[in-house]
Design a protein around this motif. Structure first.
Motif, mmCIF file in Angstrom:
data_model
loop_
_atom_site.group_PDB
_atom_site.id
_atom_site.type_symbol
_atom_site.label_atom_id
_atom_site.label_comp_id
_atom_site.label_asym_id
_atom_site.label_seq_id
_atom_site.Cartn_x
_atom_site.Cartn_y
_atom_site.Cartn_z
ATOM 1 N N PHE A 88 33.263 50.632 41.084
ATOM 2 C CA PHE A 88 32.529 51.010 39.877
ATOM 3 C C PHE A 88 33.303 52.065 39.110
ATOM 4 C CE2 PHE A 88 31.162 53.817 43.243
ATOM 5 C CZ PHE A 88 31.084 55.065 42.652
ATOM 6 N N GLY A 89 32.995 52.184 37.824
ATOM 7 C CA GLY A 89 33.614 53.222 37.008
ATOM 8 C C GLY A 89 33.306 53.045 35.537
ATOM 9 N N TRP A 102 42.036 46.449 39.556
ATOM 10 C CA TRP A 102 41.570 47.030 40.821
ATOM 11 C C TRP A 102 40.917 45.959 41.696
ATOM 12 C CZ3 TRP A 102 37.697 51.738 40.924
ATOM 13 C CH2 TRP A 102 37.802 52.405 42.157
ATOM 14 N N GLU A 103 40.093 45.112 41.055
ATOM 15 C CA GLU A 103 39.474 44.003 41.788
ATOM 16 C C GLU A 103 40.544 43.108 42.414
ATOM 17 O OE1 GLU A 103 35.598 43.587 38.793
ATOM 18 O OE2 GLU A 103 37.282 42.201 38.609
ATOM 19 N N ASP A 104 41.559 42.769 41.616
ATOM 20 C CA ASP A 104 42.646 41.910 42.111
ATOM 21 C C ASP A 104 43.369 42.562 43.291
ATOM 22 O OD1 ASP A 104 42.048 40.008 40.178
ATOM 23 O OD2 ASP A 104 43.707 40.579 38.851
ATOM 24 N N ARG A 105 43.610 43.861 43.204
ATOM 25 C CA ARG A 105 44.278 44.576 44.300
ATOM 26 C C ARG A 105 43.459 44.504 45.576
ATOM 27 N NH1 ARG A 105 45.917 50.598 42.552
ATOM 28 N NH2 ARG A 105 46.645 50.669 44.711
ATOM 29 N N ALA A 109 44.324 42.466 49.062
ATOM 30 C CA ALA A 109 44.413 43.186 50.336
ATOM 31 C C ALA A 109 43.429 42.633 51.368
ATOM 32 C CB ALA A 109 44.161 44.671 50.109
ATOM 33 N N GLY A 110 42.615 41.632 50.981
ATOM 34 C CA GLY A 110 41.712 40.979 51.917
ATOM 35 C C GLY A 110 40.272 41.442 51.886
ATOM 36 N N ALA A 111 39.926 42.299 50.946
ATOM 37 C CA ALA A 111 38.545 42.776 50.844
ATOM 38 C C ALA A 111 37.667 41.757 50.128
ATOM 39 C CB ALA A 111 38.488 44.099 50.095
ATOM 40 N N GLU A 112 36.395 41.798 50.458
ATOM 41 C CA GLU A 112 35.386 41.039 49.720
ATOM 42 C C GLU A 112 34.724 42.030 48.774
ATOM 43 O OE1 GLU A 112 31.029 39.036 50.410
ATOM 44 O OE2 GLU A 112 32.454 38.965 52.061
ATOM 45 N N LEU A 113 34.581 41.664 47.510
ATOM 46 C CA LEU A 113 33.950 42.566 46.552
ATOM 47 C C LEU A 113 32.439 42.383 46.569
ATOM 48 C CD1 LEU A 113 36.294 42.419 43.440
ATOM 49 C CD2 LEU A 113 36.253 44.077 45.301
ATOM 50 N N ALA A 114 31.742 43.470 46.794
ATOM 51 C CA ALA A 114 30.272 43.442 46.764
ATOM 52 C C ALA A 114 29.835 43.032 45.370
ATOM 53 C CB ALA A 114 29.712 44.819 47.110
ATOM 54 N N GLY A 115 28.986 42.037 45.296
ATOM 55 C CA GLY A 115 28.518 41.560 43.999
ATOM 56 C C GLY A 115 29.528 40.709 43.262
ATOM 57 N N GLY A 116 30.702 40.486 43.852
ATOM 58 C CA GLY A 116 31.705 39.621 43.246
ATOM 59 C C GLY A 116 32.609 40.286 42.238
ATOM 60 N N GLU A 117 32.208 41.453 41.709
ATOM 61 C CA GLU A 117 33.019 42.162 40.724
ATOM 62 C C GLU A 117 32.577 43.615 40.652
ATOM 63 O OE1 GLU A 117 32.404 40.285 36.944
ATOM 64 O OE2 GLU A 117 30.298 40.823 36.861
ATOM 65 N N GLY A 118 33.398 44.441 40.015
ATOM 66 C CA GLY A 118 33.055 45.839 39.851
ATOM 67 C C GLY A 118 32.002 46.049 38.782
#
Length: 146
Positions: A88-89, A102-105, A109-118
């Motif tokens: 978030f920001g 940031w999402e792409d990074r 790196a193998g993370a799952e994004l909560a909610g699919g996006e920032g």
């Protein structure tokens, strides 16, 4: 009680307000939120966490803050694989490119994004942005429980 870190960097207080809202969502979902400035936490503190949130405004040419948050994110990149990360920001101008980068990074790196996006907002978060941050916190708490 499970603890979920909400780590942030703020200059004007906008991202801090968003961090507090993410923390409220975590707490409303029955988990303990640890809302802390990035200067008070290390990547090692998040090593065992299944889920956490990171907040930073867009700086300069739509990049993360370079003194504290960028080095912290670089340290984390090697250990986020398999974790759920909420981003978030706020931003003052532009179109949110810093968040897409940031999402792409984090995905790379193998993370799952909560909610699919920032979650982003322009300038100070309004009611809708704060509600989106609370929902992000709830999503993190649900992911943490799975």
């Amino acid at each position: 009680m499970d603890q979920i870190y909400v780590v942030f960097w703020t200059q004007s207080g906008n991202t801090y307000a968003m961090a507090e809202a993410v923390g409220k969502g975590v707490a409303d979902a029955g988990k303990e939120a640890k809302v802390v400035p990035v200067s008070e936490v290390s990547a090692a503190d998040l090593a065992e966490a299944k889920a956490f949130a990171l907040g930073c405004p867009a700086m300069g040419a739509e990049v993360l803050e370079e003194g504290e948050m960028e080095p912290f994110v670089m340290d984390l990149e090697g250990s986020v694989s398999g974790k759920t990360v909420g981003l978030f920001g706020s931003y003052g101008w532009g179109d949110g490119q810093w968040m897409r980068d940031w999402e792409d990074r984090m995905r790379s790196a193998g993370a799952e994004l909560a909610g699919g996006e920032g979650v982003i907002c322009q300038e100070a978060p309004d009611e809708d942005a704060l509600a989106a941050c609370e929902n992000l916190g709830k999503t993190l708490a649900q992911q943490y429980s799975e």
